[in-house]
Motif scaffolding. Structure first.
Motif, short mmCIF file in Angstrom:
data_model
loop_
_atom_site.label_atom_id
_atom_site.label_comp_id
_atom_site.label_asym_id
_atom_site.label_seq_id
_atom_site.Cartn_x
_atom_site.Cartn_y
_atom_site.Cartn_z
N LEU A 137 9.22 8.95 -24.34
CA LEU A 137 8.97 9.99 -23.33
C LEU A 137 8.03 9.48 -22.24
O LEU A 137 8.26 9.74 -21.05
N TRP A 138 6.99 8.77 -22.64
CA TRP A 138 6.05 8.25 -21.64
C TRP A 138 6.69 7.15 -20.79
O TRP A 138 6.40 7.03 -19.59
N HIS A 139 7.54 6.36 -21.38
CA HIS A 139 8.27 5.34 -20.62
C HIS A 139 9.05 5.99 -19.47
O HIS A 139 8.98 5.55 -18.32
N LYS A 140 9.78 7.05 -19.78
CA LYS A 140 10.56 7.73 -18.76
C LYS A 140 9.67 8.38 -17.70
O LYS A 140 9.96 8.32 -16.50
N ARG A 141 8.58 9.00 -18.14
CA ARG A 141 7.68 9.68 -17.20
C ARG A 141 7.01 8.68 -16.25
O ARG A 141 6.92 8.92 -15.04
N LEU A 142 6.54 7.57 -16.78
CA LEU A 142 5.86 6.59 -15.94
C LEU A 142 6.80 5.98 -14.91
O LEU A 142 6.42 5.73 -13.76
N LEU A 143 8.05 5.75 -15.30
CA LEU A 143 9.04 5.24 -14.35
C LEU A 143 9.39 6.28 -13.28
O LEU A 143 9.75 5.92 -12.16
N ASP A 144 9.28 7.54 -13.64
CA ASP A 144 9.53 8.61 -12.67
C ASP A 144 8.39 8.70 -11.65
O ASP A 144 8.59 9.16 -10.53
N ILE A 145 7.20 8.26 -12.05
CA ILE A 145 6.08 8.19 -11.12
C ILE A 145 6.23 6.98 -10.20
O ILE A 145 6.08 7.08 -8.99
N ASN A 146 6.52 5.83 -10.78
CA ASN A 146 6.70 4.60 -10.01
C ASN A 146 7.96 3.89 -10.48
O ASN A 146 7.94 3.17 -11.48
N PRO A 147 9.07 4.07 -9.78
CA PRO A 147 10.33 3.45 -10.19
C PRO A 147 10.29 1.92 -10.20
O PRO A 147 11.13 1.29 -10.85
#
Length: 244
Positions: free
Chosen positions: A81-91
């Motif tokens: 979940l955090w992996h997806k969220r962090l990439l959504d902040i900075n692709p």
């Protein structure tokens, strides 16, 4: 050319500092209430390469304090979940997530000198936490560690210091005791609170393995710990002096 979403940080720190952060590699262990918000603050500030480690899934009891803990995410792996969220902040973020328990063998093998610019300890299980700290001290790897955010409600008392300066924190007491057995008494940056633990906030139980107790928490305290740890890492990486 920095992306527009970094424009406010650029106004504060300037482009050279942000470029420096983008080149840094950070390892963060533990994605609970402290570690999760810490990871987010690092990425939003511009850290460009982060590895996150956690073996837990979201539990309903996490909802009171963890950003990714929602009724829609129950029983999903925190690291994913955090992996997806962090990439959504900075692709453009370079991010690796490892869904595993950081035992001694893994710590010894995976965390090597010069592999990371900073290691962040947000582990809440004593044995791997202490071994991680010992390993980093003995190998001269930069590390900052979170002490206990549970049982406390006053955000104004949260501070960063050397582990030898901690007091009124049960987790810090046990960590110091175990580190003394391997002749480590100072030289580890920590974030802690000297606030006296709220009466009745600790429940001793055999059902919380590998922990021996459940500690009450309020929504904002783990986040404040995580934000403070992020500030230690960011300012240290940039050579800024705001903490002891």
């Amino acid at each position: 050319m920095l992306p527009y979403w970094m424009s406010r940080t650029n106004l504060l720190l300037q482009e050279e500092a942000i470029n420096a952060l983008q080149s840094k590699k950070v390892l963060l262990l533990g994605l609970g209430g402290v570690g999760g918000i810490c990871a987010e603050m690092l990425v939003r500030a511009g850290v460009g390469n982060i590895t996150i480690v956690d073996n837990d899934k979201v539990d309903a009891s996490n909802i009171n304090r963890q950003l990714i803990a929602l009724h829609s995410t129950l029983q999903q792996p925190k690291a994913e979940l955090w992996h997806k969220r962090l990439l959504d902040i900075n692709p453009n973020l370079q991010v690796e997530y490892l869904q595993l328990f950081a035992d001694k063998q893994w710590i010894r093998t995976y965390i090597q000198p010069e592999k990371f610019d900073y290691v962040i300890d947000c582990i809440d299980t004593l044995t791997p936490k202490v071994f991680l700290l010992q390993h980093c001290v003995e190998n001269k790897i930069k590390i900052v560690s979170s002490m206990g955010a549970g049982g406390k409600i006053n955000p104004l008392l949260v501070q960063a210091c050397d582990i030898s300066e901690t007091y009124e924190c049960n987790l810090a007491k046990y960590v110091r005791k175990k580190l003394r057995k391997v002749n480590i008494r100072k030289g580890i940056k920590v974030v802690f609170s000297p606030e006296v633990t709220m009466p009745g906030s600790i429940l001793v139980t055999e059902n919380a393995k590998p922990k021996k107790s459940i500690i009450g928490t309020i929504s904002y305290m783990p986040a404040i710990f995580g934000c403070t740890i992020a500030s230690v890492v960011i300012t240290d990486l940039l050579g800024l002096k705001i903490h002891n």
